[in-house]
Design an enzyme around this catalytic site. Structure first.
Site, PDB file in Angstrom:
ATOM      1  N   ASP A   1       1.094  -1.166   0.010  1.00 32.51           N
ATOM      2  CA  ASP A   1       0.148   0.045  -0.022  1.00 32.51           C
ATOM      3  C   ASP A   1       0.768   1.261  -0.055  1.00 32.51           C
ATOM      4  OD1 ASP A   1      -2.474  -1.317   0.208  1.00 32.51           O
ATOM      5  OD2 ASP A   1      -2.390  -1.302   2.309  1.00 32.51           O
TER       6      ASP A   1
ATOM      7  N   TYR B   1       7.383  -9.815   7.421  1.00 32.63           N
ATOM      8  CA  TYR B   1       7.262  -8.476   7.426  1.00 32.63           C
ATOM      9  C   TYR B   1       7.670  -7.885   8.875  1.00 32.63           C
ATOM     10  CZ  TYR B   1       3.952  -8.252   3.266  1.00 32.63           C
ATOM     11  OH  TYR B   1       3.355  -8.186   2.192  1.00 32.63           O
TER      12      TYR B   1
END
Length: 248
Positions: free
Chosen positions: A52, A110
């Site tokens: 994003d 992540y």
């Protein structure tokens, strides 16, 4: 014709995410433009993870097809002389023509970083979430343990009607604190839309005392997004690496 794989690192601050958008520059835009100029043919990359706006990466993966004679391993060097300074190719290599970065078995890692101190640090503002209320890391670790394993994460993602299977496996979810920086490190076989950021927002609620660690079980069992914490801001999130467990 050959297929080339790129490992791409970028600072997502000034981009509207990975995927091409009608209004706003993206990582994919930059790669397509500079690869097309370099190889003198129209190139459109396929990315492994559509991060994003504002999200960073150290090891996102993309592939493209080309008729160019330039050796695949030299493309990284040539591209890094053309790309803006906040995007760099870490590796380029030739892969089989049927290799697809999204349709292979992977382990994705992540990290979400939280700057937990009284006042914001301008040097780290673009790469961590600033949170001034003290967080109890031990409580956060207890909550994180309930998320490890295979679960239905419908309550910890933003709903997308095209996604019919919300079961994913988290292999590890570690939380470390180094001085005033808290790092949430997650490894899994895939993640749903906003899943990492909602996990981070939920763990923050546990750390500040709003949720008990065991409440995570209610979120998982209830499969209700409204039960979980906020979607944490994008600047704290970095895609660290993607490991392919299938042979390329």
């Amino acid at each position: 014709m050959k297929r080339v794989k790129l490992v791409v690192a970028y600072d997502g601050t000034n981009y509207c995410g990975w995927q091409v958008q009608p209004n706003g520059n993206t990582i994919e835009d930059e790669l397509n433009h500079h690869l097309s100029e370099l190889l003198q043919e129209e190139i459109k990359v396929i990315g492994a993870s559509r991060t994003d706006a504002g999200v960073h990466a150290l090891g996102n993966v993309a592939v493209f097809n080309t008729m160019a004679r330039m050796p695949a391993d030299k493309i990284s060097y040539a591209m890094n002389t053309r790309l803006p300074s906040d995007i760099r190719i870490q590796d380029s290599c030739e892969v089989p023509e049927d290799f697809h970065p999204r349709f292979c078995n992977t382990v994705k890692t992540y990290e979400y970083k939280i700057l937990n101190k009284r006042f914001q640090d301008p040097i780290r503002r673009l790469y961590s979430l600033f949170y001034y209320i003290p967080l109890d890391v031990e409580r956060m670790r207890k909550a994180a343990a309930y998320m490890v394993g295979e679960h239905d994460f419908a309550g910890l993602c933003t709903h997308k009607p095209e996604i019919t299977n919300t079961v994913r496996t988290i292999y590890s979810l570690d939380i470390e604190k180094n001085d005033d920086l808290i790092t949430i490190r997650v490894r899994g076989n895939g993640f749903l839309y906003n899943m990492i950021r909602i996990i981070a927002g939920t763990l923050i609620r546990v750390g500040n005392g709003s949720f008990e660690p065991e409440y995570v079980l209610d979120i998982l069992e209830g499969k209700d997004r409204k039960k979980a914490g906020e979607t944490a801001r994008p600047e704290g999130l970095t895609l660290v690496k993607i490991e392919y467990t299938d042979k390329e």
